[in-house]
Every structure is written in C-alpha cells, then in structure tokens.
Design a protein around this motif. Sequence first.
Motif, short mmCIF file in Angstrom:
data_model
loop_
_atom_site.label_atom_id
_atom_site.label_comp_id
_atom_site.label_asym_id
_atom_site.label_seq_id
_atom_site.Cartn_x
_atom_site.Cartn_y
_atom_site.Cartn_z
N ALA A 52 0.83 -1.21 0.00
CA ALA A 52 0.00 0.00 0.00
C ALA A 52 0.86 1.25 0.00
N ALA A 53 1.92 1.26 0.82
CA ALA A 53 2.79 2.43 0.87
C ALA A 53 3.48 2.66 -0.47
N SER A 61 6.48 -1.46 -8.39
CA SER A 61 7.46 -2.54 -8.53
C SER A 61 8.25 -2.73 -7.24
N LEU A 62 8.62 -1.63 -6.59
CA LEU A 62 9.33 -1.75 -5.31
C LEU A 62 8.43 -2.38 -4.25
N GLY A 63 7.15 -2.04 -4.27
CA GLY A 63 6.21 -2.63 -3.33
C GLY A 63 6.08 -4.13 -3.53
N VAL A 64 6.14 -4.58 -4.79
CA VAL A 64 6.06 -6.01 -5.06
C VAL A 64 7.27 -6.73 -4.48
N VAL A 65 8.48 -6.17 -4.68
CA VAL A 65 9.69 -6.80 -4.15
C VAL A 65 9.65 -6.85 -2.62
N ALA A 66 9.27 -5.73 -1.99
CA ALA A 66 9.20 -5.70 -0.53
C ALA A 66 8.17 -6.70 0.00
N ALA A 67 7.04 -6.81 -0.69
CA ALA A 67 5.99 -7.74 -0.25
C ALA A 67 6.44 -9.19 -0.41
N ILE A 68 7.18 -9.49 -1.48
CA ILE A 68 7.69 -10.85 -1.65
C ILE A 68 8.65 -11.20 -0.50
N ALA A 69 9.53 -10.26 -0.16
CA ALA A 69 10.47 -10.50 0.95
C ALA A 69 9.72 -10.70 2.26
N GLY A 430 -9.00 -3.68 -8.25
CA GLY A 430 -8.37 -2.37 -8.12
C GLY A 430 -7.25 -2.39 -7.10
N PRO A 431 -6.46 -1.32 -7.02
CA PRO A 431 -5.32 -1.30 -6.09
C PRO A 431 -5.70 -1.57 -4.64
N ALA A 432 -6.78 -0.93 -4.17
CA ALA A 432 -7.19 -1.13 -2.78
C ALA A 432 -7.59 -2.58 -2.53
N GLY A 433 -8.30 -3.16 -3.49
CA GLY A 433 -8.70 -4.56 -3.34
C GLY A 433 -7.52 -5.50 -3.33
N LEU A 434 -6.51 -5.23 -4.18
CA LEU A 434 -5.31 -6.07 -4.21
C LEU A 434 -4.54 -5.97 -2.90
N ALA A 436 -5.87 -5.37 -0.04
CA ALA A 436 -6.67 -6.13 0.93
C ALA A 436 -6.41 -7.63 0.81
N VAL A 437 -6.33 -8.12 -0.44
CA VAL A 437 -6.07 -9.55 -0.66
C VAL A 437 -4.69 -9.92 -0.10
N VAL A 438 -3.68 -9.09 -0.37
CA VAL A 438 -2.33 -9.37 0.12
C VAL A 438 -2.30 -9.33 1.65
N THR A 439 -3.03 -8.40 2.25
CA THR A 439 -3.07 -8.29 3.71
C THR A 439 -3.70 -9.52 4.34
N VAL A 440 -4.82 -9.96 3.77
CA VAL A 440 -5.50 -11.15 4.31
C VAL A 440 -4.61 -12.38 4.15
N CYS A 441 -3.98 -12.52 2.98
CA CYS A 441 -3.09 -13.67 2.77
C CYS A 441 -1.90 -13.64 3.73
N GLY A 442 -1.34 -12.45 3.97
CA GLY A 442 -0.24 -12.35 4.93
C GLY A 442 -0.66 -12.78 6.32
#
Length: 641
Positions: A52-53, A61-69, A430-434, A436-442
Amino acid sequence: MVSRPRTDRSPVSHRAVVVPPPWLGHALRAQRGPVPWSAVVRGALAAGPLLAAALAVGQASLGVVAAIAAMLAGINDRPGSRRSAVTRLGVPAVVGAAGLVVGTYAGQSLGAVALSVVLLVLGTLAGCVSAVGPVASSAATQLLVAAAVGAGMPLPESGWQRGLVYLAGAGWLLLLRLALPTPGALAGDFRFDGERAAVARVYDTIADLLDAVGGGDAVARRTALTAALDQAQDALAGPRLRRYAASAAERRLHAQYAAALPLAEAATALAWSAEAVDARAPEALRRLAAAVRGATHTGPLPAPHRSAPALRALDDALLAAAQAFDRGDGGVPHTRGAGPAGAFRTAFGAGGREYGFRVGLSFGAGAAVAQWLHHAQWYGAHTHWYWLPVTAVFLVKPDLGPLVSRVLCRAAGTVLGALVFAALAVVPPGPAGLVAVVTVCGALLPVATRHFAALTAVVTVLVLALVMAGGEPQASTGRIGETLLACVIVLVVGHLPVPLPGDRGGNVRARLATAAEAAQSYLAHVLSGADDRARRWGLRREAYRTLAEARATIALTAAELPALARHAHGAEQAVALLERLVDTVTACAVHLDDTGGLTPRHTRQIDAVLERLAVHQQKAGLVLPPFVLPVPLPERAVTAG
C-alpha cells in the motif's frame, strides 16, 4: 431397567479399516495447535501495508519486491523466541537479498543457456548448504527463489536497488517480531516471553516424565523432553540483546535452563530404572515451571524421598534449581555447532551432496525448460518463466514432507489458489482490493504453514495479487500450468539415481552416523570417570538431539515411495537402540555420581545394547562408528551391588 450382558454367540462384524500408504497419509495430515495470533497480526501488518505504501508513492514494482520479501520472512515466522527470530528471519533475508542482486545481473547479462547453467550450479551449492540445518535450509531456499525472481521478473530498478528493498521488506517483519509484545505474556520483560515459555515447557515435560515412570508412556515422555530441551536451547541461542553483558532477565533464564539439565538427567535415570516416584517430585517441577512462566519466585518445593541414587540425584537437582532460581544468575548454556569445519563436512558429505544434486538439477532443469517455453512463446506475451524454477525449489525441499506428498499438496493448493483468485478477479479488485487480498493472505500465512497444500493456496493467491499490482494481467492459468510442469520435473529428478553410488540414501546414513558419534562421545566421557558435569550435560544434549534429528529424517524417508523408502530400511531400529544406549549411559552417570561405581545391571545393559546394535548393523547393512568401552569398566573395579 437393568442392563444384562449379551449371551448370544453371534459373530461381531468388524469394518475393514483402510490405511493409506505413508506417502498419501502424510498429505492428508495437518499440524494442530492454537492459532498463533501474534504471528497473524504481524502477517497482516507486513506485506499488505508495504504494498500500500509503495502504491501510494507510485512505486508499485518496489512494493512487489518488498511484499515478496515479507511473504518469505512470514513463512519462516514460526513460534519461538525473539532471540532466535533474529537468526531465523535475518540470515535468510540477507542471503535472499544477495540472491536477488546476483540473479538480476545474471539475467541481464547472460543468455538462456548460460543462465540455466549458472542457476544449476547455484542450486547445487545451495542444496548442499541446506543440509547444515534449518536456518541454512531457509537461507538457501530464499537465495534460489530470489535469484530466479531477479533473473526473470521484469522490473525497472537495478539489482542493488532491488536488494535493498528486499532487505527492507524482510526487515520490517523482523522489526515487528522484535517490537510487538505477545498477548498474554507481559510478565516481567516481554522481550523474553518466548524464552520463558520454552524453559517453562522443559520443567513441565520433566514432570510429565516423572509421572510416567514405570508406565508404558515413559519412552514417549522422554522423547517429548528431548524436544522441549531442543526448543529451549534454540530459544536461548540467539544473539544477546545487550552487546557486552547479558541483562538480569537473560542471566536468570540461563540459570533456569542450566538448572533443568541435571533434573532431566535424573528423571531419565528414574525412567530407565523404573524407580517409584512419589507425587511430590512432579509437583515441585510444575512449581518451577510456573515460576519461570510468570517470572516469580518458586516458594517452598516438596522434596522426593532419597531412597535410591536416581532419587537422591533428583533431590539434589531440585535443591540446586531452587538456589539457582533465587540467585538468578548463570553462565551461557551449551550451544551447538562444530564451527566452519563441521558445517563444511555436513554440507559436502554424502547427505549434502545427494540433496545438492537433486536441488541443483531440479532448479536448473526448471529454469532451462521455462526459458525454452518462454522463447518459443508457448504461453503468449505475458510469461513468468521464473515461476517454474521457484516452484521446483519449494517442491524439492524435504523439510516440507515426503516427495509425492509435496507434489500432491502443491498441485492441489495451486489449483485451489488459482481458482479462488480467478473468481476474485472476475470483478477487477483495483489497487485497494489487491492490497486487501495481500493483507489477508499475509495474516493467513502463519496458520497455513501447518499444511503444505494450504500454504501453497495462500501463497498462490498472494503472488497472483502481487502480479496484478505490478501492472500485469491476471495469470491464474499460467500459474497452474507451470506448477504442474514443475511437479513432473521434481518427481523425475527425485527418483533419479545420484551420480555417486555412495551418496544414495546419504541423508539417512549421515544423520545416523552423526547420532552414533554423539552417543559414542557421551558414552566415553561418562565411563571414563571424568568429573566435568557441564561437559557431560552438553554431550548428553547433543546425543539426544542428533538422535531426534536422525529419527525425523528416517521417518520422512520411510514415507516416500518404495524406491526412496528402502534407504530407511533398518535405520529406525538402529536409532531406537542408540536411544536405549544413551538412556543407559545417563543412568550410569547418575549412579556413578552417587556411588562411584556401577552395578552389574548397568554394564550388562550396555553390553547387551551394543551387541544388539552390532548384530542389527550386520543384518541391515548399516555402517556406524565403532563403540569403544574403557577396560575395566567402573563397576568391575568398584561395586558388584
């Protein structure tokens, strides 16, 4: 109405119980336990907020890398202490960041063939290193996953930028692990809640073993005690929170752990001899456990009768524990590790070479096949070829269960996760929904780690959400196809004969040999009459721990298909005999402390176990280090009672 017994003689029908084969039974079992709510909270605060940040500042793209880590760190975020979390999460993160940098520059500068060769070599080395231990295995996994992602994921940032962002993503979860208190564990210094829980569990399991003395559960309770001591040893083995001197809380925990070692020794000796234990002894141990858990004083402790050497040892150990609890001071507990030379020997021994061969071949073959399909444009314009080698890395890891079980769970979990995400993507979130999905999965990751299929499903949804967040279209179909192809590759590689015949079944033989060496060191030290009790307790810990590791490896191998399961033939009985030997040596140590000599029962048991072990080795074709006894044994020179 009075019930009467049946007098008819009609046969009783019994339903046939269908027992699935071990490789399938493992796939149907899941770990149980309370929900780790603190880890769930950390998971919810990790990948999702990072993504989200990044989206908020236009750096998807940086958010994707940080989220994968953060996701990979979340998979390693298991129950334990904050001290051990620094190593358990930090070391794999650093190694993963290095892998991301290496993979990025290799992918930019090498062709498909050269890149596949580089990944094969990297996979082989990482597989060898994985044999050193759990942290090394996690680090090697992140190295390979990050290297494949760096080589194949189209990102605008340079390699060093990706590496820094990767470290920041994993470091954020580690910061949460260190900073957030565990609910319900605020007694004393909350930074040590994991350590207190682990040490308290040791006292509880000693009490459970004393309750089982003379009964059929004694062996299982002694095994549980070994596991509890292993967990406490790991919990206290992390870096100190102060650089130069331990805090008062750390010194107290060290003293409490050290005080448990002679208690565990005495309880094991009592279980071996089946000496009667009154209820006061287990009660005293549970008071000690409560004192550790609540960071309080023990109060008066009931003492057992001093009618036998093992009971006198238990009473002495209780008195010493009470004094240690009052003083709250103790040295650094015994830690594991034979240094760089021992790690090198483990990594490049038979077990490490066998695992390295399979990891390297699976990883390299996955990369080569994926790139060939990518350049042949079989998957269309949007190909994530790195998914194939990444999936192969997770599939080839024996930490996650038998091979066929891993393949079945991975396939089922990927299909389920892809279908769930495809259903969610019918209406673009949308971005907010994605986020939310990543947050729930985490948040679900700490619970999903209890079953490989559930973990795969959650990770699949999370990764597909990150792909869309990075600006690419929905890719559920490609995810399923490449996962199934990786399953085929790993199944084939997993059953290939290794290049060197001596490496076949190498992991089982290496673990068994290590356990036998540790048992021999303990036996030689006790029967030599040496008076160094701290060293004796350290050798005893190492013997039981290596035996537990060998038993786990053997059980895992025995649950494979017959082509691989045959390597475990006879090994389980050898471990049982070695455990019986270590139990007997423990009883000898306690008796020697009390009387200065051994009884004929002790020496007969040692001779009998060693004789049975030699016969079993010959029948099963096992090769173990020779056991050398001092001559004469202490009992033959001192006592015949």
